[in-house]
Design an enzyme around this catalytic site. Structure first.
Site, short mmCIF file in Angstrom:
data_model
loop_
_atom_site.label_atom_id
_atom_site.label_comp_id
_atom_site.label_asym_id
_atom_site.label_seq_id
_atom_site.Cartn_x
_atom_site.Cartn_y
_atom_site.Cartn_z
N CYS A 121 56.51 -16.95 -29.73
CA CYS A 121 57.79 -17.18 -30.40
C CYS A 121 57.70 -18.47 -31.22
O CYS A 121 57.41 -19.53 -30.68
CB CYS A 121 58.94 -17.30 -29.42
SG CYS A 121 60.50 -17.64 -30.27
N ASN A 123 60.38 -8.02 -21.84
CA ASN A 123 59.75 -9.14 -22.53
C ASN A 123 60.07 -10.42 -21.79
O ASN A 123 61.24 -10.72 -21.50
CB ASN A 123 60.26 -9.19 -23.98
CG ASN A 123 59.57 -10.26 -24.82
OD1 ASN A 123 59.85 -11.44 -24.68
ND2 ASN A 123 58.67 -9.84 -25.69
#
Lengths: 315, 270
Positions: A140, A109
């Site tokens: 995020c 990631n």
């Protein structure tokens, strides 16, 4: 319907193909919930997972947000970790060697504050055989800039994915934000940029207030909600994205039971990521592998493949 | 040392009285905890609260067949602690542990000479239970400073009196309402004791953040080293969620569940 037959006695085929990725089973661990993988070696049987997604990695190590970083809520938790991580170089030198020969596919990631950082991250991991794919964290909710901006504007997202595409031959997974009106629009944008796979969804923005201090619980006020509370919301998004975007989808959101896994597969996911449930029980993922196998055998379902998207097909 | 993730069999739950309770559970295959280490536990078969709770191992003894019998001293403050207080004998509860880094100066075998001051605020005494036993076994003298709002908050006072007296030390109590010991805060007798040059070489503390911060100041002023068993909200207890950050003086963060829960007093940005 899948009919029960002689195949009910055979071991069901749990392997699944997610775009260019071939997984031994559809159970992965989600980014940010499984460390870098090795931390779990003593608490879980890594060999049995379909794949694992690392904690989000940036070019430089990040210290993360000040406390308080988490708050439990009904059926889930809010987090605002702020992408604390060891940095991509240390991951590649210290952690990847211990993971690369295990059966689960390692998906790295990646997180950047600017498009250029994603490109450099992709270039950095590209030569490493042990990296099966990159997952772009463009959603995020816990950093003030970067990240989420890329995941909320279709033009920006397709441009970002296009640049990453030119930097790596690895399969690109784009992790979609649920905090938009139409995740499928962002999914199409990712596809136009050259993404191979979508993962859906990241956490939902939420907050909690401490009634004793009369102040927000989290230092950043807002955090990302995960856990069983978000499962129906995530499932709806996976269903829509899988129907409307011509890319394989990895389902994420509150998955804890075999039923949850089945629902996401039926909604159109080719695999799933387990996250917050690992905090409650570090063996959740391997338990789901066993449970899914038993369930398919009991129902006479020969393979995971035959379930994928079944709920979207005309009954 | 590997932590086990096991089902503990609840042996009994004693109300001390409530909201304080002492839960004993037999856990197969669990290694003994070092003083200051903790376990992640939850009530039996409860969907809520979702996450386990961190509890210091307050006491422990070998059980049958290589199992470990652990005692958890708790106070009901929310759904997680309530679920544990409501456990009944025979129930199986998830227990993951022992976890974290305990009291360094015990683990290192360092600073074993001189007197120690143990400073607990309320249920913070739970974090000092194994330490008091370890010091007593090692024959190291300690005084136990125990502060609370009221007499019922000094929940295991007699245990700590007994242990400290066996080492030639004593129990010092304060309560804010004066119902036990001197009226006031425990930092008052602690500060007086450390100033008087009574030979303390180490301070160990566990309790509310404000108390530990005050102990850190007092210890620093007296030039005495010390350690604190800290507490933060925890998601997992084993370093995966990164939720339990403790801010350090150097500006960085440490995970309460791995580098902690015990930190040297001077490390932490109180």
């Amino acid at each position: 319907m899948v009919s029960a037959g002689a195949s009910s006695l055979a071991s069901p085929d749990l392997s699944t193909r997610v775009g260019p990725l071939r997984l031994q089973n559809p159970i992965l661990t989600a980014s940010g919930t499984f460390g870098y993988g090795l931390e779990f070696a003593e608490r879980a049987d890594l060999h049995r997972l379909g794949g694992l997604v690392t904690k989000g990695l940036s070019l430089e190590p990040l210290a993360g947000n000040p406390p308080v970083r988490i708050a439990e809520t009904r059926g889930g938790m809010l987090n605002s970790i702020g992408l604390q991580n060891i940095g991509v170089d240390r991951f590649l030198s210290d952690v990847l060697p211990g993971l690369k020969d295990l059966p689960p596919k390692v998906i790295v990631n990646l997180f950047g504050y600017a498009q250029d950082e994603y490109v450099r991250l992709a270039e950095r991991v590209d030569p490493y055989e042990g990296v099966a794919a990159v997952e772009l964290n463009v959603s995020c909710p816990n950093v003030s800039k970067g990240g989420i901006e890329f995941g909320h504007d279709p033009d920006v997202l397709s441009g970002l994915v296009r640049r990453v595409r030119s930097a790596t031959g690895k399969p690109i997974v784009v992790k979609l934000s649920p905090n938009v009106t139409s995740p499928q629009t962002l999914g199409r944008a990712a596809q136009e940029g050259g993404a191979d796979i979508l993962s859906a969804v990241n956490t939902f923005v939420g907050m909690a207030i401490d009634t004793a201090t009369k102040r927000p619980v989290l230092s950043t006020i807002r955090g990302g909600l995960s856990g069983p509370a978000i499962k129906p919301l995530a499932l709806r998004i996976v269903f829509d994205v899988a129907r409307e975007v011509d890319l394989p989808v990895i389902g994420i959101g509150g998955i804890e039971t075999v039923d949850d896994v089945m629902e996401f597969l039926l909604a159109g996911a080719s695999a799933v990521q387990v996250g917050t449930a690992l905090f409650r029980d570090p063996r959740t993922a391997e338990r789901l592998v066993d449970g899914l196998r038993a369930r398919l055998r009991a129902e006479g379902v020969p393979s995971v493949d035959s379930l994928i998207g079944a709920a979207a097909r005309p009954g | 040392m590997a932590a086990v993730d096991s089902r503990g069999e609840v042996l009994d739950v004693q109300a001390l009285p409530l909201p304080y309770f002492l839960l004993r559970a037999r856990v197969a295959g669990m290694d003994p905890a070092e003083p200051g280490q903790f376990v992640m536990v939850a009530g039996a078969n409860r969907p809520e609260p979702y996450l386990r709770r961190a509890f210091s191992v307050y006491d422990q003894e070998p059980g049958s067949d290589g199992s470990l019998v652990i005692s958890l001293l708790g106070k009901v403050i929310g759904r997680g602690t309530e679920a544990l207080a409501e456990c009944v004998p025979g129930e199986r509860i998830p227990v993951l542990g022992p976890l974290g880094t305990g009291f360094h100066s015990v683990a290192d075998g360092a600073s074993t000479s001189g007197r120690a001051a143990l400073v607990a605020g309320g249920i913070g005494s739970a974090g000092l239970g194994l330490l008091a036993h370890a010091l007593e076994r090692a024959g190291r003298s300690f005084d136990f400073f125990y502060g609370g709002r009221s007499a019922e908050d000094l929940v295991e006072a007699e245990t700590f009196r007994r242990l400290s007296e066996r080492t030639g030390g004593r129990l010092v109590r304060t309560t804010e309402d004066g119902s036990a010991g001197e009226r006031g805060l425990i930092t008052t007798p602690l500060e007086a004791g450390l100033r008087a040059g009574t030979g303390y070489t180490t301070v160990f503390t566990c309790g509310p953040h404000g108390l530990m911060a005050a102990v850190a100041r007092i210890a620093a002023a007296a030039g005495i080293a010390g350690e604190a068993a800290t507490e933060t909200p925890m998601g997992c207890g084993y370093g995966a969620c990164l939720g339990c950050a403790v801010t350090l003086k150097n500006g960085g963060y440490a995970l309460c569940c791995r580098q902690g829960p015990v930190f040297r007093l001077e490390e932490v940005a109180w």
